[in-house]
Design an enzyme around this catalytic site. Structure first.
Site, PDB file in Angstrom:
ATOM      1  N   ILE A 158      -7.144 -16.383  66.483  1.00 17.84           N
ATOM      2  CA  ILE A 158      -5.713 -16.229  66.797  1.00 17.84           C
ATOM      3  C   ILE A 158      -5.295 -17.226  67.883  1.00 17.84           C
ATOM      4  O   ILE A 158      -4.255 -17.891  67.768  1.00 17.84           O
ATOM      5  CB  ILE A 158      -5.399 -14.765  67.200  1.00 17.84           C
ATOM      6  CG1 ILE A 158      -5.658 -13.840  66.006  1.00 17.84           C
ATOM      7  CG2 ILE A 158      -3.953 -14.636  67.672  1.00 17.84           C
ATOM      8  CD1 ILE A 158      -5.665 -12.353  66.317  1.00 17.84           C
ATOM      9  N   ASP A 177     -12.170 -19.456  77.654  1.00 23.16           N
ATOM     10  CA  ASP A 177     -13.026 -18.771  76.682  1.00 23.16           C
ATOM     11  C   ASP A 177     -14.444 -19.264  76.903  1.00 23.16           C
ATOM     12  O   ASP A 177     -14.805 -20.363  76.480  1.00 23.16           O
ATOM     13  CB  ASP A 177     -12.567 -19.069  75.246  1.00 23.16           C
ATOM     14  CG  ASP A 177     -13.309 -18.212  74.204  1.00 23.16           C
ATOM     15  OD1 ASP A 177     -14.503 -17.897  74.443  1.00 23.16           O
ATOM     16  OD2 ASP A 177     -12.715 -17.869  73.173  1.00 23.16           O
ATOM     17  N   ARG A 239      -5.706  -6.054  73.062  1.00 25.80           N
ATOM     18  CA  ARG A 239      -6.013  -4.649  73.262  1.00 25.80           C
ATOM     19  C   ARG A 239      -5.450  -4.242  74.626  1.00 25.80           C
ATOM     20  O   ARG A 239      -5.572  -4.986  75.600  1.00 25.80           O
ATOM     21  CB  ARG A 239      -7.524  -4.365  73.231  1.00 25.80           C
ATOM     22  CG  ARG A 239      -8.157  -4.360  71.837  1.00 25.80           C
ATOM     23  CD  ARG A 239      -7.673  -3.195  70.965  1.00 25.80           C
ATOM     24  NE  ARG A 239      -8.275  -3.188  69.641  1.00 25.80           N
ATOM     25  CZ  ARG A 239      -7.740  -3.733  68.547  1.00 25.80           C
ATOM     26  NH1 ARG A 239      -6.578  -4.350  68.603  1.00 25.80           N
ATOM     27  NH2 ARG A 239      -8.354  -3.654  67.375  1.00 25.80           N
ATOM     28  N   ASP A 263       2.190  -5.582  72.622  1.00 28.18           N
ATOM     29  CA  ASP A 263       2.047  -4.969  71.294  1.00 28.18           C
ATOM     30  C   ASP A 263       0.974  -3.884  71.287  1.00 28.18           C
ATOM     31  O   ASP A 263       0.881  -3.121  70.340  1.00 28.18           O
ATOM     32  CB  ASP A 263       1.691  -6.054  70.268  1.00 28.18           C
ATOM     33  CG  ASP A 263       1.663  -5.512  68.836  1.00 28.18           C
ATOM     34  OD1 ASP A 263       2.672  -4.890  68.431  1.00 28.18           O
ATOM     35  OD2 ASP A 263       0.646  -5.690  68.149  1.00 28.18           O
ATOM     36  N   GLU A 268      -2.608   4.749  72.164  1.00 28.58           N
ATOM     37  CA  GLU A 268      -1.611   4.493  71.108  1.00 28.58           C
ATOM     38  C   GLU A 268      -1.530   5.666  70.140  1.00 28.58           C
ATOM     39  O   GLU A 268      -2.578   6.107  69.667  1.00 28.58           O
ATOM     40  CB  GLU A 268      -1.990   3.217  70.345  1.00 28.58           C
ATOM     41  CG  GLU A 268      -1.954   1.969  71.217  1.00 28.58           C
ATOM     42  CD  GLU A 268      -2.393   0.704  70.471  1.00 28.58           C
ATOM     43  OE1 GLU A 268      -2.756   0.795  69.284  1.00 28.58           O
ATOM     44  OE2 GLU A 268      -2.366  -0.367  71.083  1.00 28.58           O
ATOM     45  N   HIS A 287       1.969  -1.929  68.036  1.00 24.51           N
ATOM     46  CA  HIS A 287       0.727  -2.469  67.450  1.00 24.51           C
ATOM     47  C   HIS A 287       1.001  -2.944  66.014  1.00 24.51           C
ATOM     48  O   HIS A 287       0.342  -2.489  65.061  1.00 24.51           O
ATOM     49  CB  HIS A 287      -0.409  -1.444  67.485  1.00 24.51           C
ATOM     50  CG  HIS A 287      -1.765  -2.085  67.372  1.00 24.51           C
ATOM     51  ND1 HIS A 287      -2.872  -1.635  68.048  1.00 24.51           N
ATOM     52  CD2 HIS A 287      -2.189  -3.164  66.647  1.00 24.51           C
ATOM     53  CE1 HIS A 287      -3.910  -2.396  67.737  1.00 24.51           C
ATOM     54  NE2 HIS A 287      -3.521  -3.326  66.885  1.00 24.51           N
ATOM     55  N   ILE A 288       1.931  -3.861  65.924  1.00 24.83           N
ATOM     56  CA  ILE A 288       2.396  -4.305  64.607  1.00 24.83           C
ATOM     57  C   ILE A 288       2.173  -5.799  64.391  1.00 24.83           C
ATOM     58  O   ILE A 288       2.529  -6.342  63.333  1.00 24.83           O
ATOM     59  CB  ILE A 288       3.901  -3.957  64.445  1.00 24.83           C
ATOM     60  CG1 ILE A 288       4.313  -3.979  62.982  1.00 24.83           C
ATOM     61  CG2 ILE A 288       4.776  -4.842  65.332  1.00 24.83           C
ATOM     62  CD1 ILE A 288       5.770  -3.699  62.727  1.00 24.83           C
TER      63      ILE A 288
HETATM   64  P1  NAD Z   1     -11.951 -13.952  67.386  1.00 26.26           P
HETATM   65  O1  NAD Z   1     -13.239 -13.211  67.431  1.00 26.26           O
HETATM   66  O2  NAD Z   1     -11.777 -15.019  66.377  1.00 26.26           O
HETATM   67  O3  NAD Z   1     -11.644 -14.583  68.831  1.00 26.26           O
HETATM   68  C1  NAD Z   1     -11.841 -13.889  70.037  1.00 26.26           C
HETATM   69  C2  NAD Z   1     -12.194 -14.934  71.086  1.00 26.26           C
HETATM   70  O4  NAD Z   1     -12.273 -14.255  72.350  1.00 26.26           O
HETATM   71  C3  NAD Z   1     -13.562 -15.592  70.833  1.00 26.26           C
HETATM   72  O5  NAD Z   1     -13.425 -17.005  70.795  1.00 26.26           O
HETATM   73  C4  NAD Z   1     -14.404 -15.145  72.011  1.00 26.26           C
HETATM   74  O6  NAD Z   1     -15.301 -16.142  72.452  1.00 26.26           O
HETATM   75  C5  NAD Z   1     -13.345 -14.880  73.053  1.00 26.26           C
HETATM   76  N1  NAD Z   1     -13.824 -14.037  74.165  1.00 26.26           N
HETATM   77  C6  NAD Z   1     -14.779 -13.065  74.124  1.00 26.26           C
HETATM   78  N2  NAD Z   1     -14.970 -12.580  75.377  1.00 26.26           N
HETATM   79  C7  NAD Z   1     -14.132 -13.278  76.188  1.00 26.26           C
HETATM   80  C8  NAD Z   1     -13.890 -13.234  77.582  1.00 26.26           C
HETATM   81  N3  NAD Z   1     -14.568 -12.405  78.410  1.00 26.26           N
HETATM   82  N4  NAD Z   1     -12.955 -14.067  78.104  1.00 26.26           N
HETATM   83  C9  NAD Z   1     -12.266 -14.934  77.295  1.00 26.26           C
HETATM   84  N5  NAD Z   1     -12.490 -15.034  75.964  1.00 26.26           N
HETATM   85  C10 NAD Z   1     -13.394 -14.199  75.425  1.00 26.26           C
HETATM   86  O7  NAD Z   1     -10.820 -12.840  67.225  1.00 26.26           O
HETATM   87  P2  NAD Z   1      -9.283 -13.066  66.821  1.00 26.26           P
HETATM   88  O8  NAD Z   1      -9.157 -12.975  65.355  1.00 26.26           O
HETATM   89  O9  NAD Z   1      -8.764 -14.251  67.528  1.00 26.26           O
HETATM   90  O10 NAD Z   1      -8.662 -11.707  67.429  1.00 26.26           O
HETATM   91  C11 NAD Z   1      -8.621 -11.492  68.826  1.00 26.26           C
HETATM   92  C12 NAD Z   1      -8.282 -10.051  69.120  1.00 26.26           C
HETATM   93  O11 NAD Z   1      -6.956  -9.773  68.677  1.00 26.26           O
HETATM   94  C13 NAD Z   1      -9.133  -9.019  68.365  1.00 26.26           C
HETATM   95  O12 NAD Z   1     -10.346  -8.745  69.033  1.00 26.26           O
HETATM   96  C14 NAD Z   1      -8.245  -7.806  68.313  1.00 26.26           C
HETATM   97  O13 NAD Z   1      -8.515  -6.961  69.414  1.00 26.26           O
HETATM   98  C15 NAD Z   1      -6.840  -8.375  68.461  1.00 26.26           C
HETATM   99  N6  NAD Z   1      -6.011  -8.178  67.252  1.00 26.26           N
HETATM  100  C16 NAD Z   1      -4.848  -7.496  67.363  1.00 26.26           C
HETATM  101  C17 NAD Z   1      -4.026  -7.332  66.268  1.00 26.26           C
HETATM  102  C18 NAD Z   1      -2.679  -6.635  66.390  1.00 26.26           C
HETATM  103  O14 NAD Z   1      -2.109  -6.247  65.362  1.00 26.26           O
HETATM  104  N7  NAD Z   1      -2.150  -6.470  67.575  1.00 26.26           N
HETATM  105  C19 NAD Z   1      -4.427  -7.835  65.023  1.00 26.26           C
HETATM  106  C20 NAD Z   1      -5.620  -8.554  64.935  1.00 26.26           C
HETATM  107  C21 NAD Z   1      -6.399  -8.721  66.069  1.00 26.26           C
END
Ligand code: NAD
Length: 331
Positions: A158, A177, A239, A263, A268, A287-288
């Site tokens: 993301i 990261d 989160r 979000d 929740e 959370h959408i």
């Molecule tokens: P991803 O696993 O591709 O990327 C997460 C990144 O966070 C990784 O590159 C990882 O190295 C990094 N990370 C881990 N620990 C860290 C730290 N201590 N400090 C900084 N970076 C750190 O995941 P993604 O697909 O990018 O999704 C990210 C998060 O988004 C998910 O874990 C989920 O909680 C959240 N999410 C929310 C929704 C929503 O509807 N609101 C939907 C999808 C995902």
């Protein structure tokens, strides 16, 4: 016949009709057992002899995992898998999978929408223009995006999808990261910050895209928020517990932080006492960020592909604990 348990209030909020899951389960000679009750005992007795468990945001505790007799897969129909005690599953040799990329672009778009709506004070202007007055002074100050710095916490799927969108607005992008290689930063032309605090001091906007882990719990606490530039805007679609919500509330209330787009929350849906609901400079969505009609369709297809494959004896594709097969995520 094998059974696949579907559980969690949010799963049935998304699909009250589970015909699709029932149809796909037949490909693994399995039957779907829906657990709509929120009672933990009902859940435990349904999963005891299940071959697979599919949930969204439903806590699967160590105790529940230890009671499983023949589970071949625990699947979260979401990117985040913090609701599952993955360590306990690994100890039992049970693979845990998520659906890692069904909504990447939608979350990136929602994050940018929150960022722009908060920075441009759209909810305030909408309300004032419809109900009070035609006067842009009420929104002052608003700052331009061009030349400003967006700091990303997490440069995974993301975070990376956000980079071109922010650059399209003329912003510079930095990221913290610790688990991503330098070449990714170079490829995306993103400034690497090795220290979170440095990035917090240098950013005009912060957007959070790291998973919730013991390391990221309250990563933005009172002390970290105190380092931010005045007028910073914070977006969290990751989160809720990554931010100390009480500290964020105080920073928003005092104007130290100009605005927040939120979000996700620690609880929740939030109860009435959730303080961010009562601040004009906090824009809150339920959370959408993941949602689009296409993502809604994609997540159940990918989730059921994974479940059917595993129950038919194949390796899981989206495994989050590859240790159960003798690998680690860095192999
Ligand atoms: P991803 O696993 O591709 O990327 C997460 C990144 O966070 C990784 O590159 C990882 O190295 C990094 N990370 C881990 N620990 C860290 C730290 N201590 N400090 C900084 N970076 C750190 O995941 P993604 O697909 O990018 O999704 C990210 C998060 O988004 C998910 O874990 C989920 O909680 C959240 N999410 C929310 C929704 C929503 O509807 N609101 C939907 C999808 C995902």
């Amino acid at each position: 016949m094998k059974t696949i348990v579907l559980a969690g209030r949010r799963l049935f909020m998304k699909w009250d009709n589970i015909a699709y899951f029932e149809e796909r389960a037949k490909e693994a000679n399995a039957a779907i057992v829906p657990v709509r009750s929120e009672d933990e005992n009902d859940f435990r007795s349904a999963v005891k002899d299940a071959s697979a468990i599919i949930v969204i945001a439903k806590t699967i505790s160590r105790e529940a995992i230890e009671s499983l007799s023949r589970c071949e897969l625990i699947l979260t129909l979401s990117v985040g898998h913090d609701c599952v005690d993955v360590n306990a599953a690994t100890k039992r040799g049970i693979p845990v999978s998520n659906v890692p990329a069904y909504c990447t672009d939608d979350v990136a778009n929602h994050s940018m929408s929150l960022l722009m709506a908060v920075a441009r004070k759209l909810t305030l202007l909408n309300h004032e223009t419809k109900h009070t007055r035609w006067d842009y002074n009420v929104a002052k100050p608003i700052y331009t995006f061009r030349g400003k710095c967006l700091g990303l916490i997490g440069l995974g799927k993301i975070g990376r999808a956000i980079v071109p969108k922010a650059k399209g607005l003329g912003m510079q992008v930095a990221a913290y990261d610790p688990y991503v290689h330098d070449d990714i930063f170079q490829l995306l032309d993103v400034k690497r910050e090795y220290e979170l605090n440095e990035m917090l001091k240098n950013s005009d906007y912060i957007s959070i895209h790291a998973p919730l882990t013991p390391e990221t719990y309250h990563l933005l606490d009172k002390k970290a928020l105190g380092l931010l530039r005045k007028h910073v805007v914070i977006v969290n679609t990751s989160r809720g517990n990554i931010i100390d919500e009480q500290a964020l509330y105080e920073s928003l209330k005092s104007g130290r932080v100009a605005g927040a787009g939120i979000d996700v929350m620690s609880s929740e849906p939030p109860d009435e006492s959730f303080s961010l609901l009562y601040l004009d400079n906090a824009l809150v969505t339920p959370h959408i960020a993941w949602y689009s009609e296409e993502s809604l369709e994609r997540v159940r297809i990918q989730g059921m592909d994974e479940t059917v494959n595993v129950l038919n004896g194949k390796r899981p594709r989206y495994i989050v604990n590859p240790e159960v097969f003798g690998f680690s995520n860095t192999d």
